[in-house]
Scaffold this motif. Structure first.
Motif, PDB file in Angstrom:
ATOM      1  N   ASN A 139      67.936  72.479  63.088  1.00 18.48           N
ATOM      2  CA  ASN A 139      67.771  73.857  63.547  1.00 18.48           C
ATOM      3  C   ASN A 139      66.367  74.337  63.205  1.00 18.48           C
ATOM      4  OD1 ASN A 139      67.854  76.523  64.268  1.00 18.48           O
ATOM      5  ND2 ASN A 139      69.785  76.971  63.235  1.00 18.48           N
ATOM      6  N   GLY A 140      65.483  74.243  64.200  1.00 20.49           N
ATOM      7  CA  GLY A 140      64.104  74.678  64.032  1.00 20.49           C
ATOM      8  C   GLY A 140      63.824  76.006  64.705  1.00 20.49           C
ATOM      9  N   ILE A 141      64.874  76.747  65.027  1.00 22.34           N
ATOM     10  CA  ILE A 141      64.722  78.052  65.662  1.00 22.34           C
ATOM     11  C   ILE A 141      64.258  79.064  64.622  1.00 22.34           C
ATOM     12  CG2 ILE A 141      65.972  79.928  66.811  1.00 22.34           C
ATOM     13  CD1 ILE A 141      67.878  77.798  67.921  1.00 22.34           C
ATOM     14  N   SER A 142      63.362  79.936  65.030  1.00 19.89           N
ATOM     15  CA  SER A 142      62.843  80.958  64.132  1.00 19.89           C
ATOM     16  C   SER A 142      63.605  82.269  64.305  1.00 19.89           C
ATOM     17  CB  SER A 142      61.354  81.190  64.408  1.00 19.89           C
ATOM     18  OG  SER A 142      60.847  82.230  63.601  1.00 19.89           O
ATOM     19  N   GLY A 143      63.908  82.920  63.187  1.00 24.18           N
ATOM     20  CA  GLY A 143      64.493  84.250  63.244  1.00 24.18           C
ATOM     21  C   GLY A 143      66.005  84.265  63.171  1.00 24.18           C
ATOM     22  N   ALA A 144      66.548  85.495  63.223  1.00 18.11           N
ATOM     23  CA  ALA A 144      67.989  85.699  63.084  1.00 18.11           C
ATOM     24  C   ALA A 144      68.786  85.050  64.197  1.00 18.11           C
ATOM     25  CB  ALA A 144      68.292  87.198  63.030  1.00 18.11           C
ATOM     26  N   VAL A 145      68.158  84.806  65.342  1.00 17.55           N
ATOM     27  CA  VAL A 145      68.872  84.161  66.451  1.00 17.55           C
ATOM     28  C   VAL A 145      69.278  82.736  66.098  1.00 17.55           C
ATOM     29  CG1 VAL A 145      67.828  85.566  68.273  1.00 17.55           C
ATOM     30  CG2 VAL A 145      66.664  83.486  67.508  1.00 17.55           C
ATOM     31  N   GLY A 146      68.748  82.197  65.007  1.00 23.07           N
ATOM     32  CA  GLY A 146      69.121  80.849  64.588  1.00 23.07           C
ATOM     33  C   GLY A 146      70.425  80.770  63.824  1.00 23.07           C
ATOM     34  N   ALA A 169      65.988  74.341  59.007  1.00 28.32           N
ATOM     35  CA  ALA A 169      64.667  74.948  58.840  1.00 28.32           C
ATOM     36  C   ALA A 169      64.745  76.452  59.048  1.00 28.32           C
ATOM     37  CB  ALA A 169      63.670  74.341  59.818  1.00 28.32           C
ATOM     38  N   ASN A 170      65.826  76.916  59.671  1.00 30.40           N
ATOM     39  CA  ASN A 170      66.009  78.343  59.942  1.00 30.40           C
ATOM     40  C   ASN A 170      66.472  79.049  58.667  1.00 30.40           C
ATOM     41  OD1 ASN A 170      68.350  80.515  60.856  1.00 30.40           O
ATOM     42  ND2 ASN A 170      66.492  80.661  62.069  1.00 30.40           N
ATOM     43  N   LYS A 171      65.511  79.609  57.924  1.00 31.12           N
ATOM     44  CA  LYS A 171      65.844  80.210  56.622  1.00 31.12           C
ATOM     45  C   LYS A 171      66.721  81.444  56.761  1.00 31.12           C
ATOM     46  CE  LYS A 171      61.571  80.454  55.395  1.00 31.12           C
ATOM     47  NZ  LYS A 171      60.924  79.812  56.562  1.00 31.12           N
ATOM     48  N   GLU A 172      66.684  82.105  57.948  1.00 31.97           N
ATOM     49  CA  GLU A 172      67.486  83.309  58.146  1.00 31.97           C
ATOM     50  C   GLU A 172      68.977  83.028  58.060  1.00 31.97           C
ATOM     51  OE1 GLU A 172      63.447  83.932  59.798  1.00 31.97           O
ATOM     52  OE2 GLU A 172      64.939  82.341  60.020  1.00 31.97           O
ATOM     53  N   THR A 173      69.382  81.796  58.371  1.00 32.39           N
ATOM     54  CA  THR A 173      70.792  81.418  58.243  1.00 32.39           C
ATOM     55  C   THR A 173      71.292  81.679  56.830  1.00 32.39           C
ATOM     56  OG1 THR A 173      70.743  79.753  60.004  1.00 32.39           O
ATOM     57  CG2 THR A 173      72.396  79.461  58.278  1.00 32.39           C
ATOM     58  N   MET A 174      70.510  81.237  55.850  1.00 31.85           N
ATOM     59  CA  MET A 174      70.898  81.423  54.451  1.00 31.85           C
ATOM     60  C   MET A 174      70.665  82.845  53.969  1.00 31.85           C
ATOM     61  SD  MET A 174      72.308  79.120  52.645  1.00 31.85           S
ATOM     62  CE  MET A 174      73.012  77.597  53.238  1.00 31.85           C
ATOM     63  N   VAL A 175      69.568  83.451  54.395  1.00 30.77           N
ATOM     64  CA  VAL A 175      69.256  84.808  53.956  1.00 30.77           C
ATOM     65  C   VAL A 175      70.328  85.788  54.416  1.00 30.77           C
ATOM     66  CG1 VAL A 175      67.619  86.720  54.233  1.00 30.77           C
ATOM     67  CG2 VAL A 175      66.771  84.404  53.838  1.00 30.77           C
ATOM     68  N   MET A 176      70.762  85.649  55.653  1.00 30.04           N
ATOM     69  CA  MET A 176      71.720  86.592  56.224  1.00 30.04           C
ATOM     70  C   MET A 176      73.159  86.299  55.827  1.00 30.04           C
ATOM     71  SD  MET A 176      70.125  86.773  60.068  1.00 30.04           S
ATOM     72  CE  MET A 176      71.395  87.875  60.715  1.00 30.04           C
ATOM     73  N   ALA A 177      73.497  85.024  55.723  1.00 31.13           N
ATOM     74  CA  ALA A 177      74.917  84.667  55.582  1.00 31.13           C
ATOM     75  C   ALA A 177      75.127  83.466  54.676  1.00 31.13           C
ATOM     76  CB  ALA A 177      75.501  84.388  56.963  1.00 31.13           C
ATOM     77  N   GLY A 178      74.363  83.395  53.590  1.00 34.04           N
ATOM     78  CA  GLY A 178      74.411  82.217  52.726  1.00 34.04           C
ATOM     79  C   GLY A 178      75.792  81.893  52.187  1.00 34.04           C
ATOM     80  N   ARG A 179      76.477  82.908  51.679  1.00 33.35           N
ATOM     81  CA  ARG A 179      77.811  82.663  51.107  1.00 33.35           C
ATOM     82  C   ARG A 179      78.773  82.160  52.168  1.00 33.35           C
ATOM     83  NH1 ARG A 179      82.397  85.430  50.925  1.00 33.35           N
ATOM     84  NH2 ARG A 179      81.467  87.244  51.929  1.00 33.35           N
ATOM     85  N   LEU A 180      78.736  82.773  53.350  1.00 28.51           N
ATOM     86  CA  LEU A 180      79.641  82.386  54.428  1.00 28.51           C
ATOM     87  C   LEU A 180      79.316  80.994  54.963  1.00 28.51           C
ATOM     88  CD1 LEU A 180      79.721  85.780  56.384  1.00 28.51           C
ATOM     89  CD2 LEU A 180      81.580  84.802  55.014  1.00 28.51           C
ATOM     90  N   ILE A 181      78.031  80.683  55.084  1.00 24.50           N
ATOM     91  CA  ILE A 181      77.642  79.396  55.671  1.00 24.50           C
ATOM     92  C   ILE A 181      77.947  78.256  54.696  1.00 24.50           C
ATOM     93  CG2 ILE A 181      75.223  79.090  54.974  1.00 24.50           C
ATOM     94  CD1 ILE A 181      76.328  78.905  58.607  1.00 24.50           C
ATOM     95  N   ASN A 182      77.757  78.497  53.406  1.00 24.39           N
ATOM     96  CA  ASN A 182      78.114  77.475  52.409  1.00 24.39           C
ATOM     97  C   ASN A 182      79.606  77.215  52.411  1.00 24.39           C
ATOM     98  OD1 ASN A 182      75.585  76.797  51.348  1.00 24.39           O
ATOM     99  ND2 ASN A 182      75.591  78.525  49.941  1.00 24.39           N
ATOM    100  N   SER A 183      80.384  78.276  52.529  1.00 29.00           N
ATOM    101  CA  SER A 183      81.840  78.145  52.566  1.00 29.00           C
ATOM    102  C   SER A 183      82.282  77.367  53.794  1.00 29.00           C
ATOM    103  CB  SER A 183      82.481  79.539  52.560  1.00 29.00           C
ATOM    104  OG  SER A 183      83.878  79.452  52.670  1.00 29.00           O
ATOM    105  N   LEU A 184      81.642  77.642  54.937  1.00 26.73           N
ATOM    106  CA  LEU A 184      81.981  76.928  56.174  1.00 26.73           C
ATOM    107  C   LEU A 184      81.650  75.441  56.047  1.00 26.73           C
ATOM    108  CD1 LEU A 184      82.863  76.879  59.160  1.00 26.73           C
ATOM    109  CD2 LEU A 184      80.513  77.526  59.766  1.00 26.73           C
TER     110      LEU A 184
END
Length: 375
Positions: free
Chosen positions: A88-95, A112-127
């Protein structure tokens, strides 16, 4: 042979990923590609690698070779394409949504899309845990920490140190920063990156996002994460263990190293372009200028406040950066607007990805209104 989808294939991360696949065709098969608007480049990549699953997300096209269109089409591409790992090399929240879809589809995520973790880190780790899939960091700093941590007990690590180049305005005074332009901010001294991340590097917002990402991705205490300015960008991160010794991840600055390490994980293969001979090299380190670059302390504040504050930090910054590019605000107004929005009540933590996106949308609307009042 590992099957790979590359999202944002015409950007800096995407083209670096394709370089790796091009050089290791016996190990990887490219099965899907996406781009925002660079249609000609996307089609050239598809022809070179014989890829039929193509998505164009940012503009209309009548070319029948591109069968997936818009943000929803991109998610369909991920769901319907056979792959083992998604870069995932997309930039921004759309990633964020593509990251979620990749994990839900049973694929590992080279992130590479850091917004994934910044916005939803707990949820994405759980998934990822629920699906039994790996999240492999592709940011050079987080990839460095990931490998430095391997084989170590987290309780034995005293602190984590992320390095920053300092960007094009390192050493500037507050008066000098008032007069810089978006064009100047885009001229990063070390890395060849897109305009958004280049401006974020200039404001130190990129490092702020990386601090939050590190906190979320590795689930480590925020007060153990430090930032050091290192203009040469050869040391990507360090860890200090409880005996106060330090361990560093050092290489020539080249994004192909963290990308290849993610694609081959857990194996390590040579990346010739990352080779660095330390003889005759100078490395310098400085404390970050928190006063003149307040986007970094604002990131710590957002993380300390938890709740939805990291989402707010990211959303407002994205809107403000675009406003700078559009010449609606000045460079030093980015942290002013960010701080103003962070002063609101965002204590409720989203419990689903839909709630994350709802907060993101609301923050953007409020940021746009604030900018209008300044014009």
């Amino acid at each position: 042979m590992k099957k790979v989808i590359v999202l944002g294939s015409t950007g800096s991360i995407g083209t670096s990923a394709l370089d790796i696949i091009r050089s290791n065709r016996d190990d990887f098969q490219l099965t899907g590609l996406s781009a925002n608007s660079r249609e000609t480049e996307l089609l050239a990549q598809a022809a070179e690698f014989s890829v039929s699953s193509l998505a164009l997300t940012g503009k209309e096209t009548s070319d029948s070779r591109i069968t997936y269109h818009g943000p929803e089409g991109l998610l369909d591409l991920i769901k319907e394409t056979d792959a083992d790992i998604v870069v995932n090399g997309i930039s921004g929240a759309v990633g964020l949504a593509p990251s979620v879809t990749a994990l839900e589809s049973g694929m590992d995520l080279a992130l590479a899309n850091k917004e994934t973790m910044v916005m939803a880190g707990r949820l994405i780790n759980s998934l990822a845990e629920k699906k039994g899939r790996r999240i492999l960091p592709v940011d050079s700093e987080h990839s460095a920490i990931f490998h430095l941590m391997e084989g170590k007990n987290p309780d034995d690590i005293y602190e984590y140190i992320i390095t920053a180049s300092g960007g094009p305005f390192r050493g500037y005074t507050s008066e000098q920063l008032k007069n810089v332009t978006a064009e100047q901010a885009m001229k990063h001294p070390t890395w060849d990156m897109g305009y958004k991340i280049s401006i974020d590097s200039a404001s130190m917002a990129n490092k702020g996002l990386e601090v939050i990402e590190c906190w979320r991705l590795f689930n480590i205490p925020l007060d153990k994460i430090k930032v050091l300015v290192h203009p040469q960008s050869m040391v990507h991160s360090l860890i200090r263990t409880n005996d106060l010794a330090m361990y560093a991840h050092i290489s020539h600055p080249d994004m192909r190293l963290p990308i290849q390490n993610a694609l081959y994980y857990p194996d390590l293969k040579p990346v010739p372009s990352s080779f660095l001979d330390l003889a005759g090299r100078e490395m310098t380190f400085f404390e970050p200028d928190m006063d003149n670059f307040p986007m970094l302390p604002l990131a710590y504040r957002a993380a300390e406040s938890a709740g939805a504050y990291p989402i707010v930090y990211n959303a407002v910054n994205e809107v403000a950066v675009q406003a700078l590019v559009d010449e609606k605000i000045g460079f030093t107004e980015i942290p002013e607007i960010t701080e103003q929005l962070l002063s609101g009540d965002w204590t409720a933590e989203p419990q689903s990805f839909d709630e994350v996106l709802a907060v993101d949308t609301l923050c953007r609307q409020e940021a746009v209104e604030l900018i209008k009042k300044r014009m």
